[in-house]
Design an enzyme around this catalytic site. Structure first.
Site, PDB file in Angstrom:
ATOM      1  N   LYS A  73      11.874  34.816 -14.321  1.00 14.21           N
ATOM      2  CA  LYS A  73      11.930  35.042 -15.773  1.00 14.21           C
ATOM      3  C   LYS A  73      10.925  36.132 -16.155  1.00 14.21           C
ATOM      4  O   LYS A  73       9.817  36.167 -15.613  1.00 14.21           O
ATOM      5  CB  LYS A  73      11.607  33.724 -16.486  1.00 14.21           C
ATOM      6  CG  LYS A  73      11.791  33.741 -17.994  1.00 14.21           C
ATOM      7  CD  LYS A  73      11.549  32.341 -18.568  1.00 14.21           C
ATOM      8  CE  LYS A  73      11.694  32.293 -20.073  1.00 14.21           C
ATOM      9  NZ  LYS A  73      11.488  30.923 -20.603  1.00 14.21           N
ATOM     10  N   SER A 148      15.102  29.355 -23.770  1.00 17.94           N
ATOM     11  CA  SER A 148      14.907  30.785 -23.634  1.00 17.94           C
ATOM     12  C   SER A 148      15.186  31.323 -22.228  1.00 17.94           C
ATOM     13  O   SER A 148      15.417  32.520 -22.066  1.00 17.94           O
ATOM     14  CB  SER A 148      13.480  31.138 -24.034  1.00 17.94           C
ATOM     15  OG  SER A 148      12.554  30.545 -23.144  1.00 17.94           O
ATOM     16  N   SER A 172      13.222  25.117 -22.575  1.00 12.07           N
ATOM     17  CA  SER A 172      13.730  26.430 -22.161  1.00 12.07           C
ATOM     18  C   SER A 172      14.225  26.535 -20.718  1.00 12.07           C
ATOM     19  O   SER A 172      14.879  27.511 -20.368  1.00 12.07           O
ATOM     20  CB  SER A 172      12.680  27.502 -22.402  1.00 12.07           C
ATOM     21  OG  SER A 172      12.747  27.903 -23.738  1.00 12.07           O
TER      22      SER A 172
HETATM   23  N1  GLN Z   1      13.995  26.376 -28.152  1.00  7.19           N
HETATM   24  C1  GLN Z   1      12.617  26.024 -28.164  1.00  7.19           C
HETATM   25  C2  GLN Z   1      11.852  26.961 -29.065  1.00  7.19           C
HETATM   26  O1  GLN Z   1      12.427  27.846 -29.570  1.00  7.19           O
HETATM   27  C3  GLN Z   1      12.071  26.011 -26.787  1.00  7.19           C
HETATM   28  C4  GLN Z   1      11.467  27.250 -26.268  1.00  7.19           C
HETATM   29  C5  GLN Z   1      10.857  27.128 -24.903  1.00  7.19           C
HETATM   30  O2  GLN Z   1      10.937  26.080 -24.245  1.00  7.19           O
HETATM   31  N2  GLN Z   1      10.218  28.199 -24.463  1.00  7.19           N
HETATM   32  O3  GLN Z   1      10.687  26.802 -29.277  1.00  7.19           O
END
Ligand code: GLN
Length: 484
Positions: A73, A148, A172
């Protein structure tokens, strides 16, 4: 998968170089449509692969992960490689050091194919917040791959990588895994060093694997786990071979379910989760209803504390130390009329041009919640409720060994469906954020497929375990995988 490929390498049925080239060819062919990768590190991959081939040629033994190509990532630092976190503010940032997970993977001979797409600074659930474009769902190009870590999930699902690393602050890793039909593991907070991961919310963030099988996730975890002096929150834990615990035997295991979670689902999703519960019963697990009275506050707790930590962590991006600066004329959009700036203007303009909408929204929310007069009412209160949620889990784990829940309310949604309404987007995180609030390990396992508009879309389910009990989390996930 990793074990079979390893076998092929040592049997000399394939070379590590050929394996890397095959995956690079697949990226070349598919990624223009799906956009899982922000950058492909072909030279690095081939150099790493050739080293493994030389070792094999010398008759030396190799580790399981040696020569196996994966994706990283793009919020994890690899020395000498561009690392953007999908933000314009880091567009030209080349990491000067390796994240601890990268160092460990390198020491184990893994091959890096490239850096995958994400929502900017990992904030989002669809990769639509990426400064570079959306990663499309491998099962339906009109849908998101989740976020994400959407790029990492899609890369694995599309065979553009054997394995991938993601980060998980509130789902994410697990949510995109669910949308793309792959396995995603968020380890216990503290299990894996966060050094070299671009921080989002430091008391929530964890790095973990996305893979095709539970065994592969166990193999990656065994390599990346462990205490690290560069991360004071990384916990004591001796090196373990997690794959060893995958017996598939789960007789007598007590699995908790949360009725309100399941009752709130749509018909198809409810049916899917009921079938999973039935499978576990058949395998000899005991299913128990449990009560977590404070989890209904998970969303407000998460969406108050996380922006607070975001606003503090992202203060370092000031247009001076890293990446985009307003003095960087090409990026500024101000052209030739640019005048020498005062320091404050440089900060403000760099952050204005460098950060996207969602990142700015969270910085503002967090700054507001932390400001004097509001701190007690928001941040402090949310922290207190966080403790209550943690206590709910402590009590529940006296009665059960694991907790089974949905991981996403639905299968992958359409590109554009939620992006204009941040609250809609946040609400869909309901099942994933709790594990990060309390720090327990959690895995998303591919379940059944759900027919939606003529496409069979994958949807996963979640298993949350006791703190530092990845062994059981992985084994119970594995038992479903081999018996479904
Ligand atoms: N969707 C969640 C957020 O927007 C999780 C993001 C993540 O785990 N990095 O905060």
């Amino acid at each position: 998968m990793i074990r079979e490929l390893h076998q092929k390498l040592i049997n000399k049925e394939i070379t590590a170089e050929k394996l890397a080239l095959d995956y690079l060819a697949c990226i070349e062919k598919k990624d223009k449509d799906f956009f899982a990768y922000i950058s492909v590190t072909k030279d690095l991959a081939l150099e790493q692969a050739r080293k493994v081939d030389e070792k094999i040629a010398r008759g030396e033994s190799i580790e399981l992960l040696e020569g196996i190509p994966g994706a990283i990532k793009d919020n994890l630092c690899i020395s000498g490689v561009r690392t953007t976190a999908s933000s314009k503010i880091l567009d030209n940032y080349v990491a000067p050091y390796d994240a601890t997970v990268i160092k460990k993977l390198k020491e184990n001979g893994a091959v890096f194919l490239g850096k995958t797409n994400l929502d900017e600074f990992a904030m989002g659930s669809s990769t639509e917040n990426s400064a570079y474009g959306v990663t499309k769902n491998p099962y339906d190009l009109t849908r998101v791959s989740g976020g994400s870590s959407g790029g990492s999930a899609a890369a694995v699902a599309l065979d553009e990588a054997v394995w991938a690393l993601g980060t998980d602050t509130g789902g994410s890793i697990r949510q995109p895994a669910s949308f793309c039909g792959v396995v995603g593991l968020k380890p216990t907070y503290g299990r894996v060093s966060r050094y070299g991961a671009i921080a989002m919310a430091s008391s929530f963030d964890q790095i973990g694997p996305l893979t095709k099988t539970v065994e592969d996730a166990a193999i990656i975890l065994s390599v990346i786990a462990g205490q690290d002096k560069m991360d004071a929150t990384s916990a004591h834990s001796s090196g373990k071979d997690y794959a060893k615990y995958l017996t598939g035997e789960i007789g007598g295991m007590r699995i908790g379910i949360v009725k309100e979670y399941i009752d709130g689902l749509g018909e198809k999703e409810k049916k899917a989760i009921s079938e999973i519960i039935e499978t576990y019963k058949k395998l000899g697990a005991e299913i128990k209803e449990i009560n977590l009275p404070h989890i209904k506050y998970s969303l407000p707790v998460y969406y108050i504390i996380v922006p607070c930590e975001v606003s503090s962590n992202l203060a370092r991006f000031d247009g001076i130390k890293y990446g985009l600066s307003i003095d960087d004329e090409e990026n500024s959009g101000l052209g030739e009329n640019r005048m020498p700036k005062k320091l404050l203007e440089t900060y403000l303009d760099s952050r204005h041009y460098g950060f996207g909408k969602e990142v700015q929204r969270r910085i503002m929310l967090g700054t507001y919640a932390l400001s004097s007069g509001y701190y007690d009412a928001y941040y402090l209160r949310a922290q207190k409720v966080r403790t209550l949620i943690r206590e709910d889990f402590e009590k529940a784990f006296l009665e059960v060994d694991l907790i089974l829940t949905p991981i996403t309310p639905t299968a992958a949604f359409k590109i554009g469906e939620k992006i204009e309404d941040p609250l809609e987007m946040y609400l869909a995180d309901i099942f994933s954020i709790t594990a990060n609030i309390v720090g327990v390990p959690a895995i998303s396992v591919p379940g059944t497929k759900i027919e939606t508009d003529g496409h069979d879309l994958p949807i996963g389910f979640q298993l949350m375990g006791k703190w530092f009990d990845e062994e059981n989390v992985l084994n119970v996930a594995h038992a479903y995988e081999i018996n479904k």
